[in-house]
Design a protein around this motif. Structure first.
Motif, PDB file in Angstrom:
ATOM      1  N   GLU A  31      35.227  52.376  89.328  1.00  0.00           N
ATOM      2  CA  GLU A  31      35.741  52.723  87.880  1.00  0.00           C
ATOM      3  C   GLU A  31      36.940  51.923  87.460  1.00  0.00           C
ATOM      4  O   GLU A  31      38.017  51.881  88.486  1.00  0.00           O
TER       5      GLU A  31
ATOM      6  N   ALA B 169      32.959  59.603  84.863  1.00  0.00           N
ATOM      7  CA  ALA B 169      32.752  59.194  86.300  1.00  0.00           C
ATOM      8  C   ALA B 169      31.325  59.874  86.667  1.00  0.00           C
ATOM      9  O   ALA B 169      30.506  58.873  87.130  1.00  0.00           O
TER      10      ALA B 169
ATOM     11  N   TRP C 164      28.388  57.992  84.105  1.00  0.00           N
ATOM     12  CA  TRP C 164      28.085  56.677  84.452  1.00  0.00           C
ATOM     13  C   TRP C 164      27.633  56.526  85.861  1.00  0.00           C
ATOM     14  O   TRP C 164      26.484  55.729  85.761  1.00  0.00           O
TER      15      TRP C 164
ATOM     16  N   TYR D 155      34.698  51.469  79.176  1.00  0.00           N
ATOM     17  CA  TYR D 155      35.110  52.610  80.153  1.00  0.00           C
ATOM     18  C   TYR D 155      36.436  53.022  79.611  1.00  0.00           C
ATOM     19  O   TYR D 155      36.672  54.055  79.664  1.00  0.00           O
TER      20      TYR D 155
END
Lengths: 467, 467
Positions: free
Chosen positions: A85, A94, A97, A236
């Motif tokens: 990440e 987290a 994804w 992100y």
């Protein structure tokens, strides 16, 4: 069985076990109860049920090389599955994804999600509960492992069980309610009523997870479906900072809990570390060079130097090369605020240790002044640092163990033990260990500025030329 | 007034304030309450009454250079009067040997004997009592200063006063009885009866002292009269290990006590250091990089690195680069036994610090392994190390501050900041600082043996070619 996957969440801020844990070395990367780190113990435990190629790990970019290095020792086939990440964004981004990536490879994946920093002493019970959870996941449930409380604590979230879904010697319940860490009085009532601790361990079909994400967090689901290498970092960064509990589990209709008694602890405080370790006759946990006199019920941990105690009871002392904590053992949950204060004045003490891990090995700062810095550099066998230069500092290298291959301005040479070389500032250089044993060099940096950010990388086998 | 002398006893084992004090750096050589060391504070206090040329200091050979260095800063004329014992042999031999030397120079000397490691906050009262003692010494008394107790403690010897010799606002008594450190109950009674603490401060005519020595310790007196440079070491070794209290004062007929109230403390424990220092609002004494939370009545002393505490009360924490003490504050008198145990396993931790003081400056061991050692060497302005060689180790020197003058095999060269040189083993070499600012070099030693005793000195301005 090939569609069973495990995902390790390897994040964490490193404050609760300070000064042993730091931001760049959170507790899952430490050896706290044995030779292996908590991450390695977690990986090995998961390999009891899934093959290494089905073991995924999501971690922060800063920890990527360290995580890969640790997995390489216990689960080499899982190294390629480390997902990094760019930002820490709580558990839901987290997991979402990572699940998305597994789902794209295997639409039939059934995934268990696990913390990297928990202790589970009863592995048979653990694997049994995980498998049970998978059977429920097959029926499209979002499944959670619930821990049967074995102590009165306010340190965990509680779960109120609802209707029984499955009967038998391993019953399964619906989840009636999630309850945040309660007051002591409430915790007592919850335990009496048969509530469970929230373990944070989830098991689900990847497809069901993605459906739920679309249903309950449509914005995140949409962001995720549009993510690509070009927009990755900014996408992100824009993910909501939200946990899987709050963002999904508490909203889901079809959610089940599998109770399990597996000698579990989240090792979330020095007190919990103390509980897990073997004690001496005076109920002390002692680690390292420690001399005690009339000391009892204490955790005495020295990572560096001698620690001597006298006349103490119920105290935690943790000593590292640059910081020591001395704390009432019943109050180790409160360390966070102390560390926050230290961070304000001495940020580096909350972030790094004197020894810093790099993909190629480690370096330790031994002394530092405004115009010089002294390091002990350990390069692992067959590793090399980037080709680099510095604008402000020159470097003197003395090989004290092993053999160094040095490139200076394009010319390669070999240095043996007790040989040295000088790298003037702006000189392009690279250090490599072609041998089979660690290379140790002492580096003396001299210059008007000796900060770590005075580095320009030209070529790096770990892809670090950007930073 | 020119026949008034002061003798400082500068011995001590360095255990009671461990880990800050060590055998090679006992508490009188430390700065505990301000910038100056206790020795320097003592010297300055004595200079209020005697000229520096009449100030003598007796210390162990190991501490000679450090003592001279410290005196040079506050009493340069006293540097030549530093007397070095080859062995520590309790107070009577040290005093007798020193008094004998003063007596030979000045048969009319009147000498006060003082510890180097006491705190005396009321200097006016102190000087007044000393002068009063000198008038009694003129009348051939062995005179002792007696402290009026200001706390109930078992940590000191007590003196029972006898008949009043001198009346007035500073009365003087005969000594009726010496009493060793008593039990708490007895101490209470002694204070109620008006007994005094034994300060260890004596004042006497040198001639009377020598007479008493002949009378009460005839063997020592005779050994002393026959001592010469040839038999010095063996004679010193054969002196009885006896204190002035036991060997002389308790036997003397003509002994007087001058009571004084001068805010005195022998700083004999961390608890007494705590008492003497300024406190924060929670009654803590804090020194160095310390972060405290909910901590009270404690001494928190960091010499190196950060110390963080939470939820403590009445605790002493003392942190040094290689050792930390955590101790109940009411039990700091008991440290001695703890240090004895540490000494058995790790002798160096009771003897030295990582930073070692030398006549020319200091060195600090930054890292050590079986085949290399890393030091930061600081050479003071206008000082030089001995001409030397090593049989087992080579040395790499990098100058990081100042300018070094280096002699290698007879050839002198100069190294500036960021320059380095290599000294192969068996090469005769010398390091010198001809500049006016400290010279700092990083030394990397490589070899099959890197112990401090692999050194052969050929020429040394401090007379150390023997060891």
């Amino acid at each position: 069985m090939n569609n069973y996957y495990a995902l390790i969440l390897c994040g964490g801020s490193g404050t609760r076990l300070w000064p042993l844990s730091r931001q760049l070395r959170p507790k899952q990367l430490l050896s706290l109860n044995g030779k292996e780190t908590l991450l390695q113990q977690t990986a090995k435990r998961l390999l009891l049920h899934v093959p290494a190629k089905n073991l995924f790990t999501v971690t922060h970019e800063d920890h990527k090389f360290e995580v890969k290095g640790q997995l390489a020792e216990v689960a080499p086939d899982a190294v390629a599955n480390v997902l990094a990440e760019p930002f820490a964004r709580n558990t839901l981004p987290a997991i979402a994804w990572s699940v998305d990536q597994i789902y794209q490879k295997d639409p039939n994946a059934i995934i268990g999600v696990f913390s990297s920093d928990h202790a589970i002493d009863n592995e048979v019970a653990f694997i049994g509960a995980w498998q049970k959870a998978e059977t429920l996941a097959q029926q499209d449930y979002l499944v959670l492992l619930g821990i049967k409380p074995d102590a009165l604590t306010t340190g965990y979230g509680y779960i109120k069980p609802g209707n029984k879904i499955v009967d038998g010697n391993m019953p399964v319940f619906e989840v009636a309610q999630f309850i945040e860490k309660p007051e002591l009085k409430l915790a007592k009532q919850f335990i009496a009523k048969g509530y469970f601790w929230n373990s944070g361990i989830f098991v689900f079909k990847a497809s069901i997870f993605m459906q739920m994400l679309t249903q309950y967090q449509p914005r995140m689901a949409s962001q995720l479906s549009n993510i690509n290498t070009d927009n990755f970092t900014e996408t992100y960064a824009s993910f909501s900072n939200i946990s899987i509990d709050y963002g999904l589990a508490e909203k889901a209709d079809k959610i089940a809990i599998v109770p399990v008694d597996m000698a579990w602890s989240d090792l979330g405080s020095w007190e919990s570390i103390y509980q897990k370790q073997a004690k001496d006759e005076d109920n002390n946990v002692v680690h390292g060079d420690v001399f005690i006199q009339d000391t009892s019920n204490s955790l005495l941990w020295s990572q560096s130097g001698v620690l001597a105690t006298m006349g103490l009871n119920n105290v935690v002392v943790v000593q590292t090369p640059d910081a020591t904590l001395v704390c009432d053992k019943s109050r180790t949950e409160e360390i966070k605020s102390l560390v926050e204060r230290i961070k304000l004045h001495k940020a580096e003490l909350a972030e790094t240790h004197l020894t810093v891990h790099r993909p190629w090995g480690t370096y330790t700062v031994l002394a530092e002044s405004t115009n010089f810095k002294l390091k002990c550099i350990v390069v692992n066998p067959n590793e090399k640092l980037s080709m680099q230069m510095h604008n402000h500092r020159s470097e003197h290298w003395v090989v004290v163990e092993g053999e160094a291959t040095v490139i200076k301005n394009g010319i390669e040479s070999t240095l043996q033990e007790n040989q040295s070389t000088f790298i003037p500032k702006t000189n392009h250089h690279r250090l490599e260990n072609k041998g089979n044993t660690p290379l140790i060099i002492i580096e003396v940096q001299c210059g008007d500025y000796v900060g770590e950010d005075d580095i320009i990388r030209f070529d790096d086998q770990y892809g670090r030329t950007e930073n």
